[in-house]
Motif scaffolding. Structure first.
Motif, PDB file in Angstrom:
ATOM      1  N   THR A  11       0.814  -1.209   0.000  1.00 48.16           N
ATOM      2  CA  THR A  11       0.000   0.000   0.000  1.00 48.16           C
ATOM      3  C   THR A  11       0.854   1.268   0.000  1.00 48.16           C
ATOM      4  O   THR A  11       0.345   2.354  -0.161  1.00 48.16           O
ATOM      5  CB  THR A  11      -0.906   0.044   1.238  1.00 48.16           C
ATOM      6  OG1 THR A  11      -0.088  -0.101   2.379  1.00 48.16           O
ATOM      7  CG2 THR A  11      -1.940  -1.053   1.182  1.00 48.16           C
ATOM      8  N   ASN A  25      -0.651   9.615   5.757  1.00 48.42           N
ATOM      9  CA  ASN A  25      -2.001   9.811   6.311  1.00 48.42           C
ATOM     10  C   ASN A  25      -2.000  10.545   7.641  1.00 48.42           C
ATOM     11  O   ASN A  25      -2.714  10.187   8.567  1.00 48.42           O
ATOM     12  CB  ASN A  25      -2.696   8.462   6.480  1.00 48.42           C
ATOM     13  CG  ASN A  25      -2.979   7.838   5.150  1.00 48.42           C
ATOM     14  OD1 ASN A  25      -3.649   8.422   4.311  1.00 48.42           O
ATOM     15  ND2 ASN A  25      -2.429   6.651   4.932  1.00 48.42           N
TER      16      ASN A  25
ATOM     17  N   LEU B 354      -1.119   5.729  20.408  1.00 49.75           N
ATOM     18  CA  LEU B 354      -1.490   5.280  19.067  1.00 49.75           C
ATOM     19  C   LEU B 354      -1.044   3.841  18.872  1.00 49.75           C
ATOM     20  O   LEU B 354       0.058   3.466  19.242  1.00 49.75           O
ATOM     21  CB  LEU B 354      -0.815   6.157  18.014  1.00 49.75           C
ATOM     22  CG  LEU B 354      -1.284   7.604  17.946  1.00 49.75           C
ATOM     23  CD1 LEU B 354      -0.372   8.377  17.023  1.00 49.75           C
ATOM     24  CD2 LEU B 354      -2.712   7.664  17.465  1.00 49.75           C
ATOM     25  N   HIS B 356       0.014   1.214  16.255  1.00 49.59           N
ATOM     26  CA  HIS B 356       0.467   1.230  14.854  1.00 49.59           C
ATOM     27  C   HIS B 356       0.111  -0.052  14.130  1.00 49.59           C
ATOM     28  O   HIS B 356      -0.285  -0.051  12.984  1.00 49.59           O
ATOM     29  CB  HIS B 356       1.982   1.418  14.788  1.00 49.59           C
ATOM     30  CG  HIS B 356       2.417   2.673  15.421  1.00 49.59           C
ATOM     31  ND1 HIS B 356       2.106   3.889  14.895  1.00 49.59           N
ATOM     32  CD2 HIS B 356       3.111   2.899  16.558  1.00 49.59           C
ATOM     33  CE1 HIS B 356       2.607   4.828  15.676  1.00 49.59           C
ATOM     34  NE2 HIS B 356       3.215   4.250  16.689  1.00 49.59           N
ATOM     35  N   THR B 359      -3.528  -0.523  12.381  1.00 46.77           N
ATOM     36  CA  THR B 359      -4.092   0.393  11.391  1.00 46.77           C
ATOM     37  C   THR B 359      -3.325   0.266  10.078  1.00 46.77           C
ATOM     38  O   THR B 359      -2.158   0.591   9.990  1.00 46.77           O
ATOM     39  CB  THR B 359      -4.020   1.846  11.868  1.00 46.77           C
ATOM     40  OG1 THR B 359      -2.700   2.069  12.357  1.00 46.77           O
ATOM     41  CG2 THR B 359      -5.025   2.101  12.958  1.00 46.77           C
ATOM     42  N   LYS B 360      -4.023  -0.171   9.088  1.00 45.16           N
ATOM     43  CA  LYS B 360      -3.425  -0.264   7.757  1.00 45.16           C
ATOM     44  C   LYS B 360      -3.600   1.078   7.065  1.00 45.16           C
ATOM     45  O   LYS B 360      -4.717   1.585   6.964  1.00 45.16           O
ATOM     46  CB  LYS B 360      -4.131  -1.366   6.942  1.00 45.16           C
ATOM     47  CG  LYS B 360      -3.499  -2.746   7.129  1.00 45.16           C
ATOM     48  CD  LYS B 360      -2.511  -2.970   6.022  1.00 45.16           C
ATOM     49  CE  LYS B 360      -1.559  -4.055   6.203  1.00 45.16           C
ATOM     50  NZ  LYS B 360      -1.488  -5.149   6.905  1.00 45.16           N
ATOM     51  N   PRO B 361      -2.513   1.670   6.633  1.00 47.27           N
ATOM     52  CA  PRO B 361      -2.663   2.941   5.944  1.00 47.27           C
ATOM     53  C   PRO B 361      -3.356   2.768   4.577  1.00 47.27           C
ATOM     54  O   PRO B 361      -3.138   1.769   3.905  1.00 47.27           O
ATOM     55  CB  PRO B 361      -1.229   3.416   5.768  1.00 47.27           C
ATOM     56  CG  PRO B 361      -0.392   2.203   5.902  1.00 47.27           C
ATOM     57  CD  PRO B 361      -1.143   1.192   6.690  1.00 47.27           C
ATOM     58  N   THR B 362      -4.167   3.721   4.256  1.00 47.03           N
ATOM     59  CA  THR B 362      -4.800   3.695   2.941  1.00 47.03           C
ATOM     60  C   THR B 362      -4.152   4.750   2.073  1.00 47.03           C
ATOM     61  O   THR B 362      -3.967   5.877   2.521  1.00 47.03           O
ATOM     62  CB  THR B 362      -6.304   3.987   3.060  1.00 47.03           C
ATOM     63  OG1 THR B 362      -6.455   5.079   3.937  1.00 47.03           O
ATOM     64  CG2 THR B 362      -7.069   2.795   3.575  1.00 47.03           C
ATOM     65  N   PRO B 363      -3.785   4.411   0.885  1.00 47.89           N
ATOM     66  CA  PRO B 363      -3.070   5.372   0.050  1.00 47.89           C
ATOM     67  C   PRO B 363      -3.970   6.494  -0.466  1.00 47.89           C
ATOM     68  O   PRO B 363      -5.162   6.321  -0.517  1.00 47.89           O
ATOM     69  CB  PRO B 363      -2.562   4.542  -1.120  1.00 47.89           C
ATOM     70  CG  PRO B 363      -3.416   3.322  -1.158  1.00 47.89           C
ATOM     71  CD  PRO B 363      -3.996   3.122   0.203  1.00 47.89           C
TER      72      PRO B 363
END
Lengths: 528, 363
Positions: A11, A25, B354, B356, B359-363
């Motif tokens: 990703t 993000n 937080l 880490h 949480t999968k980052p979304t592009p």
């Protein structure tokens, strides 16, 4: 906490594997605004990367996140491909990140090397040597033994940069570095920054000045309302294209007719005005002569800290100097040096200060009460008791006429954006129907739309015969709207210069005191 | 887990009303623990504090007797505090007001003139104002800190009082007690009801409160003072004089405190003696803040503190509490109030670290 994160994650954009610093993000929310909304940013090694945006677009917050001053609400930070936490600035410095703020953090009473020894180990001699070496290598010359208060703003900035370089620096963050510099010094700063880049220091460069970004930077990330609206090569874009990305729509232009006849007698006249500063780091004003006639806009240019603050307060009456003869300041042909601001307003004078919150307006008070601040003579009082009807009508009219975006007269001043509050304050002062208007930094921290509206207002006002004096650090603004200019340097004012016959470089010469006449002026300086 | 205070965009009205209730509840809770540790009867103590003062007519009039001077001084102090003029020497201004007012009956022992009381009222007000004027002059002329000056002037005022009572003004027939003669009836406010100490001077604080409310809420003068307190640079910009703000704040407080001092010697005490102020000058600071510096809030705060003082007196006797326990309770109350008041303007936020990995980052 800094767990390794596989940088082959599908990703991730591919750039991240090579990037020095990557933000993914990143979101940061404040009670009233989202300062950064899912921001992505990749800073490559050996590059100068601009963060471009209007005031309030979220540039500063983003930089504070990268320097560990602010922690994100969500999102990740990667340093050389590894995920990191930056809970404080020490963590950022350890990685090799340094930052120079708009307002310097140097002790004025200490010397350069003493300032640096506060944050660096080593005795003063070795530090001095290091300072000299770095200075030679990057053309950041500064005398390590000099006291900071004797240095020019440009030199102080160099000290700040050197302080960052003393550590093993990989990324240098600069917040609006040219806003405090005269044009001549900007070029030498750019030379030094290019040299740094060629020596493998990446630079994150925050600015809202389009031309200098086009000149200096390799990449520009543009922010608008907290979101990234584009990452471009600034050399390939015109300034207008960049501005459109920044503002989101075409930038309106302002138009003024050619100045008509000006009034015969000056509406504001300062004669041989000299005021000694009691603050050791303030600026004494010496022998200032200034005329502003009805129907013209006169500007005062200069690098900040050269006496603008002192001059503004003397003209506005916020500081009344007892030693000054009343006729050192003449407003509408009346001696006014002894009058307080309220009395000067009665003569037809009106003033918009550069600090909106806390000076031009009372932050927690509603706009209606803020109208009362200067407009109380406009029928708002009945034997001292407030006439709320009149106050609210005045406020509503100001909100409507000057397009102030707010919840109404009961909205508090601190709930408005900088641009809207400035429109409100300017509106409040213009509704007093002044004959002489004095505006300090009319468009500081104001978005382009509001700035254009304010400048247009000032031009319209000039047509109607009002005398306008403007103190500004934005040369472009002064060139756009003034008829005549003075340059203030070290508390003395240059002779009157016709704006249409000037180039920015001419003004720069006066700003750093290189002009011929500077010799006699410095003579006056010492006499005081 | 971390805690953080975030400034509220708008202050919370609900919190503003809840603040005194929460503060009282917390103070009661903590002092209950202390009482248990002291092996004192908890219920009886709070009964004496909050119920006993209302159990008969006389003690209700006693509440109002305390309420008057507290209200009068607190209203004036609050005006100054909103202008950020920190006059904490109302105690001294009250003492001097009591002294100057006493001069009339002390020197005119035999007079039965109807002008006695008005003359004392005027002299008391002038005395308090004069004492406050010293601090105002030093502040505006030399920028001397008014906190220190007013506080030290209170000590000086007390010494002047002692000197007069032990020396020139001592009642020659008073068995060497440090007090003046008892004043004649014409120098005293008439009692409101038969057999109680509450007198007509109670109307002064009430009228004063109405005046202060009008001044602060409806008048330009109050506006100028508030601007000077909230944003001094804006006041300078508008052309409001900061010196005038210092003078008017201090003179107003001196006026109120002086009259309060006069009403004590011309009321419940009936002579000048060492305990002439009963600490009203200091308690009024608490009242002003407990009332959130608001003229209406201060009415409630003054009443509450008056109840507390009467209740404290009852508790001293009925629950056999030491006087310091009463002071501890009053102190707790203020501390909790100030702490709770923070939440009118701030909101508590709990920050969890937080995570880490999830949480999968979304592009």
């Amino acid at each position: 906490m800094s767990a390794a994160y596989p940088n082959t994650d599908l990703t991730m954009p591919t750039d991240q594997s090579r990037a020095l610093l990557s933000l993914r993000n990143i979101t940061k929310q404040y009670p009233t605004v989202i300062a950064n909304d899912r921001v992505n940013l990749d800073v490559m090694p050996s590059s100068i990367h601009a963060i471009l945006g209007e005031n309030g677009a979220g540039k500063s917050t983003l930089m504070k996140l990268a320097y560990g001053l602010v922690e994100p609400d969500a999102g990740e930070i990667y340093w050389q491909g590894k995920q990191v936490d930056l809970p404080n600035t020490a963590a950022a410095r350890k990685l090799g990140i340094g930052m120079v703020f708009q307002h310097f953090s140097l002790f004025e009473t200490l010397s350069v090397v003493e300032n640096i020894s506060l944050t660096m180990r080593g005795n003063r001699q070795t530090l001095s040597k290091q300072i000299r070496e770095i200075g030679e290598r990057y053309k950041l010359d500064v005398n390590p033994e000099a006291s900071v208060h004797s240095l020019s703003v440009g030199e102080r900035q160099r000290v700040e940069i050197i302080r960052c370089l003393m550590q093993d620096l990989k990324l240098l963050i600069l917040d609006e570095p040219t806003s405090v510099l005269p044009p001549q010094h900007i070029n030498s700063l750019f030379d030094a920054l290019r040299k740094l880049r060629d020596n493998h220091v990446a630079i994150l460069y925050i600015s809202h000045k389009l031309e200098e970004i086009r000149e200096l930077c390799d990449t520009a990330t543009i922010l608008r309302a907290g979101q990234v609206t584009g990452t471009v090569n600034p050399n390939e874009k015109t300034a207008k294209e960049l501005a459109t990305l920044m503002v989101g729509h075409d930038v309106p232009s302002i138009q003024g007719q050619h100045p008509k006849k000006t009034s015969e007698t000056p509406f504001l006249k300062l004669s041989s005005l000299s005021v000694e500063s009691h603050d050791p780091f303030g600026t004494s004003l010496s022998n200032i002569n200034l005329d502003v006639h009805g129907g013209e806009i006169v500007g005062i240019a200069g690098v900040s800290g050269n006496g603008q603050q002192e001059l503004s307060r003397i003209i506005s009456g916020e500081v009344i100097n007892k030693q000054l003869l009343p006729n050192a300041i003449n407003i509408m042909d009346q001696p006014a040096g002894h009058l307080n601001p309220a009395a000067r307003r009665l003569l037809g004078f009106s003033f918009v200060p550069e600090e909106r919150l806390g000076r031009g307006a009372v932050p927690p008070m509603p706009l209606s009460k803020n109208a009362l601040l200067t407009a109380f003579e406009k029928g708002m009082l009945n034997i001292g008791f407030l006439k709320n009807d009149t106050i609210n009508k005045y406020t509503e009219k100001c909100i409507e006429e000057f397009d102030v975006r707010c919840a109404g007269p009961s909205a508090t001043a601190n709930s408005l954006s900088g641009g809207n509050l400035q429109k409100y304050i300017v509106g409040r002062e213009l509704m007093l129907a002044p004959k002489l208007l004095f505006v300090a930094q009319p468009t500081w921290g104001v978005d382009i739309g509001a700035a254009t509206a304010i400048r247009q207002r000032l031009l319209d006002l000039r047509e109607s015969g009002v005398a306008i004096l403007i103190v500004s650090e934005e040369l472009e603004e002064l060139f756009e709207i003034t008829d005549r200019l003075h340059v203030i340097n070290g508390g003395t004012l240059s002779p009157s210069l016709k704006t249409s016959e000037l180039t920015p470089n001419d003004i720069g010469e006066y700003m750093i005191g290189n002009h011929q006449s500077s010799i006699e002026r410095s003579g006056v300086n010492h006499a005081v | 887990m971390q805690f953080k205070l975030d400034r509220r965009v708008h202050y919370s009205k609900r919190m503003l009303i809840a603040t005194p209730v929460i503060a009282i509840a917390l103070a009661v809770l903590v002092s209950s623990v202390l009482l248990v540790l002291l092996q004192k009867p908890v219920l009886l103590t709070f009964h004496s504090f909050f119920i006993a003062p209302f159990e008969n007519f006389y003690s209700i009039t006693e509440i109002f007797l305390k309420f008057g001077p507290l209200l009068l001084i607190a209203q004036a102090l609050a005006v100054g505090f909103r202008a950020k003029v920190w006059n904490i020497g109302a105690e001294g201004q009250m003492i001097i007001g009591a002294i100057t007012a006493s001069a009339v009956p002390v020197y005119l022992v035999d007079s039965t003139s109807a002008l006695l009381l008005p003359a004392m009222l005027i002299l008391g007000a002038l005395g308090g104002m004069g004492w406050a004027a010293i601090a105002a002059y030093l502040k505006t002329r030399f920028n001397a800190n008014e906190i220190l000056v007013t506080l030290m002037l209170s000590s000086i005022a007390l010494q002047i009082l002692y000197y007069l009572l032990l020396g020139p003004w001592k009642d020659p027939m008073g068995f060497n007690f440090p007090q003046t003669v008892m004043f004649q009836d014409e120098a005293l406010f008439p009692a409101l009801f038969e057999g109680v100490r509450l007198n007509t001077s109670i109307f002064i604080p009430i009228i004063f409160t109405i005046g202060i409310w009008l001044f602060m809420e409806k008048h330009f003068g109050g506006f100028k003072l508030v601007v000077g307190g909230l944003a001094p640079n804006a006041a300078t910009y508008a052309g409001f004089s900061s010196k005038k703000a210092v003078w008017s704040s201090l003179l107003l407080a001196g006026f109120a405190a002086g009259i309060a001092g006069m009403s004590e010697i011309a009321g419940p005490i009936g002579q000048l003696q060492r305990s002439v102020t009963s600490g009203y000058g200091y308690s009024a600071i608490i009242v002003a803040y407990l009332g959130a510096l608001n003229p209406i809030g201060i009415i409630f705060a003054a009443f509450f503190l008056a109840v507390l003082q009467i209740g404290g007196d009852v508790a001293l006797v009925s629950a056999d509490l030491p006087i310091s326990a009463v002071h501890v309770f009053q102190g707790l109350l203020l501390i909790f109030y100030l702490a709770t008041y923070t939440f009118v303007n701030y909101r508590l936020r709990i920050i969890r670290p937080l995570t880490h990995s999830n949480t999968k980052p979304t592009p």
